[in-house]
Design a protein around this motif. Structure first.
Motif, PDB file in Angstrom:
ATOM      1  N   LYS A  42       0.863  -1.095  -0.131  1.00 49.96           N
ATOM      2  CA  LYS A  42      -0.202   0.198   0.228  1.00 49.96           C
ATOM      3  C   LYS A  42       0.456   0.981   0.074  1.00 49.96           C
ATOM      4  CE  LYS A  42      -4.155  -2.140   2.526  1.00 49.96           C
ATOM      5  NZ  LYS A  42      -4.651  -2.436   3.125  1.00 49.96           N
ATOM      6  N   HIS A  43       2.516   1.048   0.445  1.00 44.61           N
ATOM      7  CA  HIS A  43       3.411   2.375   0.024  1.00 44.61           C
ATOM      8  C   HIS A  43       3.784   2.782  -0.882  1.00 44.61           C
ATOM      9  CE1 HIS A  43       2.251   2.729   4.488  1.00 44.61           C
ATOM     10  NE2 HIS A  43       2.419   3.607   4.664  1.00 44.61           N
ATOM     11  N   ILE A  44       3.894   0.624  -1.657  1.00 48.51           N
ATOM     12  CA  ILE A  44       4.441   1.579  -3.411  1.00 48.51           C
ATOM     13  C   ILE A  44       3.739   1.964  -5.044  1.00 48.51           C
ATOM     14  CG2 ILE A  44       5.601  -0.156  -5.169  1.00 48.51           C
ATOM     15  CD1 ILE A  44       5.112  -2.491  -2.886  1.00 48.51           C
ATOM     16  N   SER A  45       4.423   3.124  -4.771  1.00 46.51           N
ATOM     17  CA  SER A  45       3.314   4.086  -6.059  1.00 46.51           C
ATOM     18  C   SER A  45       3.789   3.104  -7.347  1.00 46.51           C
ATOM     19  CB  SER A  45       4.035   5.045  -6.134  1.00 46.51           C
ATOM     20  OG  SER A  45       5.345   5.522  -7.063  1.00 46.51           O
ATOM     21  N   ASP A  46       2.362   3.642  -7.921  1.00 47.51           N
ATOM     22  CA  ASP A  46       2.957   2.717  -9.441  1.00 47.51           C
ATOM     23  C   ASP A  46       3.799   2.581 -10.508  1.00 47.51           C
ATOM     24  OD1 ASP A  46       0.086   2.589  -9.137  1.00 47.51           O
ATOM     25  OD2 ASP A  46      -0.414   3.494 -10.405  1.00 47.51           O
ATOM     26  N   ARG A  47       5.088   3.968  -9.466  1.00 52.21           N
ATOM     27  CA  ARG A  47       6.153   4.333 -10.486  1.00 52.21           C
ATOM     28  C   ARG A  47       7.372   3.527 -10.018  1.00 52.21           C
ATOM     29  NH1 ARG A  47      10.756   6.866  -9.848  1.00 52.21           N
ATOM     30  NH2 ARG A  47      11.764   7.505 -11.622  1.00 52.21           N
ATOM     31  N   ASP A  48       6.759   3.081  -8.652  1.00 55.32           N
ATOM     32  CA  ASP A  48       7.707   2.130  -8.314  1.00 55.32           C
ATOM     33  C   ASP A  48       8.510   0.456  -8.308  1.00 55.32           C
ATOM     34  OD1 ASP A  48       8.766   4.043  -6.268  1.00 55.32           O
ATOM     35  OD2 ASP A  48       6.767   3.477  -4.980  1.00 55.32           O
ATOM     36  N   PHE A  49       7.235  -0.214  -9.309  1.00 58.35           N
ATOM     37  CA  PHE A  49       6.709  -0.870  -9.399  1.00 58.35           C
ATOM     38  C   PHE A  49       8.038  -1.794 -10.637  1.00 58.35           C
ATOM     39  CE2 PHE A  49       2.904  -1.533  -8.039  1.00 58.35           C
ATOM     40  CZ  PHE A  49       2.559  -1.688  -6.901  1.00 58.35           C
ATOM     41  N   ALA A  50       8.182  -0.099 -11.083  1.00 60.19           N
ATOM     42  CA  ALA A  50       9.294  -0.555 -12.406  1.00 60.19           C
ATOM     43  C   ALA A  50      11.011  -1.141 -11.783  1.00 60.19           C
ATOM     44  CB  ALA A  50       9.296   0.628 -13.011  1.00 60.19           C
ATOM     45  N   PHE A  51      10.583  -0.739 -10.645  1.00 58.56           N
ATOM     46  CA  PHE A  51      12.979  -0.493 -10.017  1.00 58.56           C
ATOM     47  C   PHE A  51      12.682  -1.637  -8.888  1.00 58.56           C
ATOM     48  CE2 PHE A  51      11.848   3.470 -11.694  1.00 58.56           C
ATOM     49  CZ  PHE A  51      12.345   4.255 -12.519  1.00 58.56           C
ATOM     50  N   LEU A  52      11.781  -2.383  -8.906  1.00 62.18           N
ATOM     51  CA  LEU A  52      11.375  -3.653  -7.406  1.00 62.18           C
ATOM     52  C   LEU A  52      12.252  -4.951  -7.948  1.00 62.18           C
ATOM     53  CD1 LEU A  52       8.102  -3.311  -6.429  1.00 62.18           C
ATOM     54  CD2 LEU A  52      10.472  -2.338  -5.258  1.00 62.18           C
ATOM     55  N   ASP A  53      13.437  -5.167  -7.225  1.00 61.07           N
ATOM     56  CA  ASP A  53      14.231  -6.177  -7.587  1.00 61.07           C
ATOM     57  C   ASP A  53      13.036  -7.874  -8.458  1.00 61.07           C
ATOM     58  OD1 ASP A  53      14.970  -9.475  -7.247  1.00 61.07           O
ATOM     59  OD2 ASP A  53      17.152  -7.803  -6.648  1.00 61.07           O
TER      60      ASP A  53
END
Length: 576
Positions: A499-510
């Motif tokens: 719930k604290h992950i933005s849509d943009r963050d998904f592109a940078f996750l391991d």
């Protein structure tokens, strides 16, 4: 007074909506609309990156992307004389708005290439893609007659033009921590202008360019993944023959492994991960210092890249590279259900003494964490505290350690017909280590205050640590209510993280976070099954909402990493 300059207009009133430059829009600053560079960008010495997207022409970014595609097209023509260039794609200045792309094109979610018991990520099925996934039907512009010739040296391997190399490196740079690469980007960028013999080996550079194309999906650039993958693999034998390029081989092998694993090509990913881990141990990256290398290696291999340690970026890169391999080896060994390669035994030759990793800026200033007088991982698991073990990269390593160690202890429990006092005590110790790490990590609700790249690492550290608790207890959660409750709490904590992950963050996750989310979904689904079977009239909406949050996260990640698709399909089927 009738003829005012753009600067005068900006000074007199507010600029018309949508006319500000892209940098001012992003930073929410007042823009005066001056071209070619507005006053805000000029004062910030960013005039070279000031660009407008007003529909009247291409932005600088669009031009750079098209140049990349044209250069890549030229590469393909030089390699294959019979290759026919596709039709030229013309630019429509009135159609610059890009429509949303579909996530469904990454293959059918109903095709499962993995079997499932506690985890679906066990083995490769015949339906796994045999080739890197590529978008179809996206033409590349035909080459420009002014594009420089491609450099190809038989001994050095493929070398793209300087401009293309820099563009691809710029695309890759924000994603370097996503695949764990600990390298000084500034020095790497400067090295591109050096003679080929003084650059990093093509095995590494082509692996980096491969990732630049990979993270560009679904942009046309991703069509060239196979090109850089092939060149990296072809350069591998030459790099292995050069003792001074062992670091490049290890780093490239990690990038290749992550690429294959993220795309569901598990056998190839496992192969390169094991090769990187074995070579890292072989050259002594796990030891106290670079002096502690097998004596026969340095004497028999001419030019072997082993020198006494110095307080410099080189030593820092060695440390970061070891932990890159360690994280890959420990985490994916759990997912793939195979033994880890890097040992951590009682003797000096098979123990981990490498200091805790720090951020690259600390190595630039000459800071090397720890003196490596004790076994790094063993002392952590024994509850000892190191003053150098509080960096964000160190937290990532500790989370990987607990993830793998908890799974190992749980398997030991499964093998015995009856739990012994020794195993119960070991479970208690591991659980205490998990809770201690969670207590020192930056809280989830404060992650928006840290740098984006630190946030992505901390999201992963939190997720791995909670999943360690799940792996520790899930094998007997069905028969033990306390273990079931601990698994449930850990799963809900992972939902809170999402719930604290933005849509943009998904592109940078391991990519490893995908299998972790499946473990979470499995626990929540098991709880939903129990609730609906035992208490059918009880409201299960909250639990279904949590599973929905996991499904949304898996879908957002699955659009980038196809390995998530089979598990995502199972969650969708259960919710339906």
């Amino acid at each position: 007074m009738a003829n005012k300059t753009p600067a005068d207009k900006g000074a007199q009133g507010t600029l018309q909506r949508g006319k500000a430059c892209l940098r001012c829009r992003k930073r929410k600053m007042r823009c005066d609309g001056t071209k070619p560079a507005c006053q805000q960008c000029t004062r910030a010495k960013k005039g070279d990156v000031c660009e407008y997207d007003d529909g009247k022409g291409k932005t600088r970014t669009q031009i750079l992307r098209e140049t990349i595609v044209k250069l890549e097209q030229r590469v393909r023509e030089l390699e294959d004389p019979d290759y026919v260039s596709p039709v030229v794609t013309l630019h429509d200045p009135h159609g610059h708005s890009r429509s949303g792309s579909s996530d469904s094109s990454y293959g059918s979610p109903e095709s499962s290439y993995l079997s499932a018991s506690h985890s679906p990520f066990l083995s490769e099925s015949p339906t796994s893609p045999a080739e890197p996934w590529q978008l179809q039907g996206v033409p590349s512009p035909s080459p420009s007659p002014f594009i420089p010739e491609i450099l190809y040296d038989d001994q050095r391997g493929f070398q793209p033009p300087f401009e293309l190399g820099q563009m691809l490196l710029d695309i890759f740079t924000p994603h370097r921590l996503q695949c764990g690469l600990g390298i000084h980007i500034g020095q790497l960028r400067e090295s591109l202008s050096l003679p080929a013999s003084q650059q990093r080996h093509p095995v590494l550079m082509n692996a980096i360019y491969l990732w630049a194309c990979f993270v560009s999906r679904p942009e046309p650039l991703c069509q060239h993944e196979e090109h850089y993958l092939r060149h990296s693999l072809e350069a591998l034998p030459d790099a292995l023959q050069r003792g001074d390029k062992s670091m490049d081989v290890i780093q490239a092998s990690c990038l290749l492994s992550q690429y294959f694993l993220a795309n569901g090509r598990l056998i190839e990913g496992s192969y390169h991960a094991s090769a990187a881990a074995a070579l890292a141990v072989q050259i002594g990256l796990h030891g106290r210092s670079s002096r502690e290398v097998y004596s026969w290696s340095s004497s028999e291999v001419e030019g072997f890249d082993q020198k006494p340690p110095k307080i410099d970026l080189h030593d820092g890169e060695r440390i970061l590279t070891f932990w890159q391999v360690y994280n890959l080896d420990r985490c994916w060994s759990v997912v793939l259900r195979k033994p880890s390669v890097i040992p951590d035994g009682p003797t000096a030759w098979n123990s981990i003494y490498c200091p805790w990793p720090q951020v690259m800026a600390d190595y630039e200033t000459g800071h090397i964490g720890g003196t490596a007088v004790v076994q790094t991982i063993k002392s952590f698991l024994d509850g000892e505290v190191s003053p150098d073990g509080f960096s964000i990269p160190a937290s990532r390593v500790k989370a990987s350690t607990l993830f793998a160690h908890a799974d190992l202890v749980s398997k030991t429990w499964e093998l015995g017909s009856k739990a012994s006092g020794i195993l119960e005590e070991e479970l208690r110790v591991v659980e205490h280590s998990i809770n201690m790490l969670l207590s020192i990590l930056i809280p989830i609700n404060q992650l928006d205050a840290v740098l984006p790249e630190d946030k992505h690492t901390l999201v992963l550290a939190h997720t791995l640590t909670h999943c360690a608790m799940i792996h520790l207890h899930r094998s007997f959660a069905q028969d033990d209510s306390l273990s079931f409750e601990k698994c449930s709490r850990a799963a809900r904590s992972c939902v809170d993280i999402i719930k604290h992950i933005s849509d943009r963050d998904f592109a940078f996750l391991d990519p490893i976070v995908g299998p972790c989310w499946w473990s979470v979904a499995e626990i929540l689904i098991r709880e939903l099954d129990t609730l609906e079977t035992s208490w059918p009239l009880m409201d299960s909406s909250d639990l279904r909402n949590d599973i929905g949050a996991i499904l949304y996260a898996m879908n957002s990640l699955g659009s980038r990493f196809p390995i998530i698709a089979p598990a995502m399909a199972k969650v969708q089927k259960r919710l339906s």
